[in-house]
Scaffold this motif. Structure first.
Motif, mmCIF file in Angstrom:
data_model
loop_
_atom_site.group_PDB
_atom_site.id
_atom_site.type_symbol
_atom_site.label_atom_id
_atom_site.label_comp_id
_atom_site.label_asym_id
_atom_site.label_seq_id
_atom_site.Cartn_x
_atom_site.Cartn_y
_atom_site.Cartn_z
ATOM 1 N N VAL A 4 0.906 -1.261 -0.222
ATOM 2 C CA VAL A 4 -0.032 -0.011 -0.124
ATOM 3 C C VAL A 4 0.548 1.067 -0.019
ATOM 4 C CG1 VAL A 4 -1.599 1.203 1.489
ATOM 5 C CG2 VAL A 4 -1.694 -0.875 1.024
ATOM 6 N N THR A 5 1.004 2.071 -0.815
ATOM 7 C CA THR A 5 1.609 3.556 -0.558
ATOM 8 C C THR A 5 1.096 4.554 -0.233
ATOM 9 O OG1 THR A 5 2.185 2.513 -3.550
ATOM 10 C CG2 THR A 5 2.554 4.960 -2.645
ATOM 11 N N ARG A 6 1.573 4.989 0.730
ATOM 12 C CA ARG A 6 0.973 5.694 1.929
ATOM 13 C C ARG A 6 0.261 7.018 0.674
ATOM 14 N NH1 ARG A 6 3.846 7.625 6.149
ATOM 15 N NH2 ARG A 6 1.117 7.793 7.577
ATOM 16 N N ALA A 7 0.905 7.929 -0.076
ATOM 17 C CA ALA A 7 0.496 9.236 -0.298
ATOM 18 C C ALA A 7 -0.523 9.443 -1.169
ATOM 19 C CB ALA A 7 1.515 9.990 -1.626
ATOM 20 N N SER A 8 -0.968 7.803 -1.889
ATOM 21 C CA SER A 8 -1.998 7.884 -3.222
ATOM 22 C C SER A 8 -3.036 6.554 -2.587
ATOM 23 C CB SER A 8 -0.994 7.100 -4.517
ATOM 24 O OG SER A 8 -0.778 5.596 -4.048
ATOM 25 N N GLY A 9 -2.503 5.848 -1.856
ATOM 26 C CA GLY A 9 -3.536 4.634 -1.290
ATOM 27 C C GLY A 9 -3.442 3.746 -2.668
ATOM 28 N N LYS A 10 -2.603 3.670 -3.766
ATOM 29 C CA LYS A 10 -2.176 2.650 -4.390
ATOM 30 C C LYS A 10 -2.142 1.467 -3.439
ATOM 31 C CE LYS A 10 0.469 0.797 -8.001
ATOM 32 N NZ LYS A 10 0.825 0.845 -9.682
ATOM 33 N N VAL A 11 -3.027 0.456 -4.084
ATOM 34 C CA VAL A 11 -3.053 -0.793 -4.011
ATOM 35 C C VAL A 11 -2.416 -2.173 -4.889
ATOM 36 C CG1 VAL A 11 -3.674 -3.380 -2.162
ATOM 37 C CG2 VAL A 11 -4.198 -1.330 -1.889
ATOM 38 N N THR A 12 -1.465 -2.916 -3.931
ATOM 39 C CA THR A 12 -0.531 -3.443 -5.234
ATOM 40 C C THR A 12 -0.814 -4.807 -4.931
ATOM 41 O OG1 THR A 12 0.610 -2.348 -6.261
ATOM 42 C CG2 THR A 12 1.237 -4.059 -7.042
ATOM 43 N N GLU A 13 -1.096 -6.019 -5.404
ATOM 44 C CA GLU A 13 -1.197 -7.351 -4.708
ATOM 45 C C GLU A 13 0.102 -8.049 -5.118
ATOM 46 O OE1 GLU A 13 -3.091 -11.974 -5.294
ATOM 47 O OE2 GLU A 13 -4.117 -10.372 -5.608
#
Length: 762
Positions: free
Chosen positions: A172-181
């Protein structure tokens, strides 16, 4: 005692745990009543007339079941705290109210407000949104685990979160909220960021892998790992006794990995079978019993691109235990190795290019050396490290330079050091938990040339602390005799910032805990009376015991007396008793009794019991029972076998029977090698004290058939010896249960049976 020998009927500190598990219908108890009547005809298992008809078990009020289902009323309390590097946020895990699913929460230091940062549902939704270009099958919702988020880790720069859910890993990238499995494949274990958080490493199928986060592509690092020669996994002894849970370490530049190769081909394999399911194969466990072969462990260094491994060289025959590994940002790759008797250890600096080592320091102790996995703690600039030692009589923290040379003592032996909370390098201030008594534990601040001062004011209490990397904030978790665990955020100077909110259910009652220091020896004791007890009315006594060398039972803790109060309300006075050796500043010979320690510690239990009764006339010493689990189970059984003049009945859970059948690292620490000290093992064995013509107290022992710590055959050996000696006893196997009893129904039945047994015999 080591963590693997822990009590499973109560939940004091880290060494005594009972957690929740939704057991299936196969985990049902089978009751076997053995009276050991030796007859001329075929053996008959029947209850002798001299034993009174058993009284009915106490009617269940649901408390024990509720206790286990709520993990001792801890579901909903904050756990797993991590400060961000900028000290603006404190992350922690917590169950939402009424839910068993862990979610990630964020405490804002500036405002003191908490918000829910990430749940399993939100994580999966964001992950699906990032799979727009994947095939449809990849976009189907995954089944959410009933436990929610299983783990999380914050990258060194604080910009990324590594989150575990249902056996999968997500970034989880904190700045963007992007989630990658992450495409780590099934079965990935011990997943960890590289220092620069551009990669993760993990173990799968007995080898080490890495995954590039930019491409989500996996690369195999080590090759050839097998079940008997694994790469990157901590071996049984490391996880069970050394508290080393990892088998690989990143280099500071992220270009190499150090990893263990653990060869168990020479280790004895013991079978753990499920008696209720004979159609299933027995599980084979590489279990190194005392005096027998251990796993052969070596440490290798390999580029992350794979290729040739450089093996670290030390005298592995003299120092076979790889206890600790550190690879700091500044400073050398450092390993701590011990001899088999754990009386000598070397701290070594490793040259990663050649595998050669140089000695930074040597520690020796006539009894045994205490491992403390916080140390060595290297300074950020690599100019030196902090070190824990007991060579001056008690626990002490030193500052040493990069060559290992002593600089100065940071925490003196008399301070009662327990654990490190933080070290502020700019001014040399140490924050640690501990104190001069064993029943209380506080956070202390100690500046160079000064004296320890408390950071908090709550008293009496047990405190643990975690400090932010900059040293400006502390998360202090505290509990006391009238309050359950809670976590407060404070500035390093003691200014309160706020409290992490809890949604946990509170216990339905408050134990009536009395902590006393008794006798001229000042034995620490605690006592719980029935809530309806009447002054002057004598009651039978039950001793709740663990009694491993140096391990306290008496704490200023509400949580650790909940089951004591429940049992006391059945008509008993329940006591916990500690010997003099539990004091952190006690003489080393008291803290580290060796060879004959079971008898010595049992004698101290008797002395403390009598000293307490001298102050509490309601204690009826003609009716004393004793109960405990793991080492406490062993001591309970030993008590009725060797001191029936004091202890009339015992309920022993998950007990060791013969120490030659327990694991090498812990057992040899306390008894030496069996071939060198056979008398110590013989005297400590319960079997030695089972005799046909010798009186003994009443004994019920309970053991899980799937126990992979104190294996089930310990109970079978004891029952067989008692039966052959004609000694009546009761034996309750718990089908399919491991060392800890996780099933709420079984836990409830166990406590009911314990109360019934003591009512019957006391």
């Amino acid at each position: 005692m080591g963590s693997s020998l822990s009590r499973n009927m109560a939940m004091p500190s880290s060494r005594r745990v009972m957690s929740h598990h939704s057991g299936d219908s196969s985990h049902t108890p089978m009751r076997i009543l053995l009276t050991a009547l030796v007859l001329l005809s075929a053996p008959v298992l029947a209850q002798p007339k001299s034993v009174p008809t058993p009284k009915a078990a106490p009617k269940s009020d649901g408390f024990i079941r509720q206790l286990v289902e709520t993990r001792y009323f801890n579901i909903g309390r904050p756990m797993g705290t991590s400060f961000t590097p900028d000290e603006q946020t404190l992350f922690f895990l917590r169950n939402p109210e009424g839910s068993r699913a862990l979610a990630l929460h964020a405490f804002d230091v500036a405002t003191g407000q908490t918000r829910e940062h990430l749940t399993a549902e939100r994580l999966l939704q964001r992950a699906r949104e990032n799979l727009a270009v994947e095939p449809k099958a990849r976009q189907e919702p995954a089944r959410v685990s009933s436990r929610g988020l299983s783990s999380y880790a914050l990258s060194e720069d604080g910009e990324k979160l590594l989150v575990g859910l249902s056996g999968k890993q997500y970034i989880v990238t904190r700045a963007s909220g992007k989630v990658t499995e992450l495409k780590t494949g099934p079965g990935a274990m011990d997943v960890r960021f590289s220092p620069d958080a551009t990669q993760v490493a993990y173990v799968r199928g007995h080898d080490v892998y890495r995954l590039d986060l930019a491409t989500n592509i996996e690369h195999q690092v080590t090759k050839g790992g097998t079940e008997e020669k694994s790469h990157g996994l901590a071996e049984f002894i490391a996880t069970s006794e050394m508290m080393r849970f990892s088998g690989y370490w990143w280099s500071p530049d992220g270009k190499a990995l150090a990893y263990t190769e653990s060869d168990t081909s020479g280790v004895e394999k013991l079978a753990i079978a499920d008696a209720l399911h004979p159609e299933n194969d027995a599980r084979r466990l590489a279990f190194p019993r005392a005096g027998k072969a251990n796993a052969r462990v070596r440490l290798g260094i390999i580029p992350i691109t794979g290729g040739k491994t450089t093996w670290v060289r030390w005298d592995v025959e003299k120092y076979p235990y790889l206890a600790t590994v550190r690879w700091p940002a500044k400073g050398p790759l450092t390993v701590l190795v011990q001899n088999r008797l754990q009386t000598e250890e070397l701290l070594l600096a490793v040259d990663p290019r050649t595998g050669s080592t140089r000695t930074l320091l040597v520690e020796r102790d006539d009894a045994w050396l205490t491992l403390h996995q916080t140390f060595p703690h290297w300074l950020e600039d690599g100019s030196g490290f902090l070190w824990y030692t007991e060579r001056n009589g008690a626990g002490e923290v030193e500052l040493r330079d990069a060559s290992g040379k002593f600089v100065r003592s940071l925490v003196p032996p008399g301070a009662g050091f327990y654990d490190m909370a933080g070290y502020v390098e700019k001014d040399g201030t140490v924050y640690f938990t501990g104190g001069p008594t064993s029943d209380e534990r506080y956070v202390w601040r100690l500046s160079p040339g000064g004296r320890p001062t408390r950071v908090t004011s709550e008293s009496p209490a047990l405190e643990l602390a975690r400090m932010s990397k900059r040293g400006g904030l502390l998360a202090i978790t505290s509990e006391g005799p009238r309050r359950m665990r809670h976590t407060t955020v404070m500035k390093a100077d003691g200014t309160r910032v706020g409290e992490l909110p809890s949604v946990a259910m509170e216990p339905p009652f408050q134990p009536r805990v009395e902590v006393r220091y008794v006798g001229k020896e000042r034995y620490p004791t605690s006592l719980v009376r029935p809530r309806d007890a009447k002054p002057g009315v004598k009651l039978p006594v039950i001793v709740d015991i663990y009694a491993g060398p140096g391990i306290p039972m008496v704490y200023q803790s509400m949580q650790q007396h909940l089951t004591n109060q429940w049992l006391a309300d059945e008509g008993f006075i329940v006591v916990k008793l500690d010997g003099r050796g539990v004091s952190p500043t006690a003489d080393a010979k008291l803290r580290k009794p060796k060879y004959d320690w079971p008898r010595l510690l049992l004698d101290e239990q008797v002395a403390a019991l009598r000293a307490l009764a001298a102050e509490v006339p309601e204690m009826d010493l003609s009716r004393v029972g004793i109960t405990g689990a793991s080492n406490g189970g062993y001591m309970s059984a030993l008590a009725v076998l060797t001191r029936p003049d004091v202890f009339k009945a015992a309920v022993a859970v998950s007990s060791v029977t013969d120490w030659r059948d327990y694991d090498s690292h812990l057992t040899e620490r306390f008894f030496g090698l069996p071939d060198e000290h056979p008398q110590a093992y013989e005297q400590a064995s319960l079997l030695t004290h089972v005799k046909a013509d010798q009186p003994m107290g009443k004994l019920l022992f309970i053991h899980g058939t799937a126990d992979d710590n104190v294996l089930f055959f310990h109970a079978l050996k004891l029952s067989d010896a008692l039966f052959r000696a004609g000694q009546p006893h009761e034996f309750l196997p718990l089908s399919g249960m491991p060392h800890m009893v996780f099933d709420p129904v079984l836990a409830e039945r166990m406590w009911e049976e314990t109360a019934r047994y003591f009512k019957r015999h006391l």
